[in-house]
Scaffold this motif. Structure first.
Motif, PDB file in Angstrom:
ATOM      1  N   ASP A  21       0.825  -1.217   0.000  1.00 42.13           N
ATOM      2  CA  ASP A  21       0.000   0.000   0.000  1.00 42.13           C
ATOM      3  C   ASP A  21       0.857   1.264   0.000  1.00 42.13           C
ATOM      4  OD1 ASP A  21      -2.459  -1.406   0.103  1.00 42.13           O
ATOM      5  OD2 ASP A  21      -2.186  -1.714   2.261  1.00 42.13           O
ATOM      6  N   LEU A  22       2.016   1.191   0.659  1.00 44.33           N
ATOM      7  CA  LEU A  22       2.888   2.364   0.700  1.00 44.33           C
ATOM      8  C   LEU A  22       4.341   1.926   0.739  1.00 44.33           C
ATOM      9  CD1 LEU A  22       4.009   3.038   3.932  1.00 44.33           C
ATOM     10  CD2 LEU A  22       1.529   3.102   4.175  1.00 44.33           C
ATOM     11  N   VAL A  23       5.233   2.851   0.329  1.00 47.59           N
ATOM     12  CA  VAL A  23       6.665   2.569   0.256  1.00 47.59           C
ATOM     13  C   VAL A  23       7.434   3.719   0.895  1.00 47.59           C
ATOM     14  CG1 VAL A  23       8.645   2.127  -1.266  1.00 47.59           C
ATOM     15  CG2 VAL A  23       6.381   1.254  -1.889  1.00 47.59           C
ATOM     16  N   LEU A  24       8.412   3.373   1.718  1.00 44.94           N
ATOM     17  CA  LEU A  24       9.354   4.350   2.275  1.00 44.94           C
ATOM     18  C   LEU A  24      10.747   4.011   1.758  1.00 44.94           C
ATOM     19  CD1 LEU A  24       8.206   4.543   6.024  1.00 44.94           C
ATOM     20  CD2 LEU A  24       7.515   6.008   4.135  1.00 44.94           C
ATOM     21  N   VAL A  25      11.479   5.021   1.329  1.00 48.41           N
ATOM     22  CA  VAL A  25      12.792   4.801   0.715  1.00 48.41           C
ATOM     23  C   VAL A  25      13.851   5.577   1.481  1.00 48.41           C
ATOM     24  CG1 VAL A  25      14.167   5.005  -1.392  1.00 48.41           C
ATOM     25  CG2 VAL A  25      11.715   4.498  -1.551  1.00 48.41           C
TER      26      VAL A  25
END
Length: 274
Positions: free
Chosen positions: A106-110
């Motif tokens: 649902d979401l991505v953190l980089v």
């Protein structure tokens, strides 16, 4: 061969030797950094071990996403801020994209400026952390966990660089949440204040930050070894290029001298015949 061609080869030799000095210096810098980071990596692992022992003694009853697994699915990618470490950043990005394609988070953190161009246009990306640290800090780890909690993430996977040995650093996947405790260790060894729920929430997030902290250090040491190996290979390649160019220069110079001698002898013979 003309004198201009000889000068060209000489310039290439000088340029390659200058490049070799740079790559050698960067290799030495990476070696010095590795010694410092390796000590802190051992401390981070020991810190995680102690935190794991603590959390194994607690019976969690709180309805937290990190326990229940309810909420959004999230992918966190730990990369690098600097380049010149071979294919390491691109391998991390490739692993993350493959995992996202498979599980559709649902979401991505980089984390890392070198991964930013790959994920910047991805609509799932909630945040990109660029140049947040030189060496991983626990404060930054808590920031990432806080962002995950704010996003109501209950199923979290982390793609990071696993350090296998000095020559092998590979992308790997770690399940951060829901938190899996070791079997056979039952809690209730501690009394909590101000109350059970508040303590358990803080302990869960503290433990998640400890895990992320260790993974960030694992990626950092992998990055440094990858850079050291890349710079060593570049130095060795530069030495080989210099060797080949030197041979070519010597051959060209010898051919030029031979040609000049032939012209002198031919001219002398022509004068004698006259």
């Amino acid at each position: 061969m003309s004198r201009g061609k000889l000068l060209q080869i000489k310039k290439r030799i000088n340029a390659t030797q200058s490049l070799k000095k740079i790559t050698k210096a960067m290799e030495m810098v990476s070696t010095a950094q590795i010694k410092k980071v390796e000590k802190r990596l051992l401390m981070a692992r020991e810190f995680l071990k102690e935190t794991s022992e603590m959390i194994s003694q607690v019976h969690f009853e709180v309805k937290h996403p990190f326990v229940t697994g309810e909420g959004k699915s999230a992918l966190v990618v730990i990369g690098t801020d600097m380049g010149l470490c071979g294919a390491f950043p691109s391998e991390l990005a490739k692993k993350a994209l493959e995992l996202d394609k498979k599980e559709n988070f649902d979401l991505v953190l980089v984390v890392g400026a070198k991964l930013a161009p790959v994920f910047r246009r991805n609509p799932k990306v909630e945040r990109i952390y660029e140049h947040e640290f030189d060496v991983p800090t626990f404060e930054f780890s808590r920031t990432v966990i806080s962002d995950l909690v704010s996003a109501n993430a209950g199923r979290v996977k982390v793609v990071y660089g696993k350090f296998k040995n000095k020559l092998a650093q590979v992308p790997d996947i770690h399940t951060l949440a829901p938190i899996q405790r070791r079997e056979g260790l039952v809690g209730d060894r501690y009394e909590y204040e101000p109350n059970d729920e508040a303590f358990q929430i803080k302990l869960l997030e503290f433990y998640a930050a400890s895990v992320f902290y260790a993974l960030a250090f694992e990626t950092k040491i992998s990055e440094l070894y990858a850079r050291q190996n890349a710079m060593r290979n570049a130095t060795e390649n530069a030495e080989e290029v210099v060797r080949q160019l030197t041979i070519a220069f010597n051959k060209a110079r010898q051919a030029s001298i031979t040609q000049e001698l032939i012209e002198i002898v031919t001219g002398a013979d022509a004068l004698k015949s006259e």
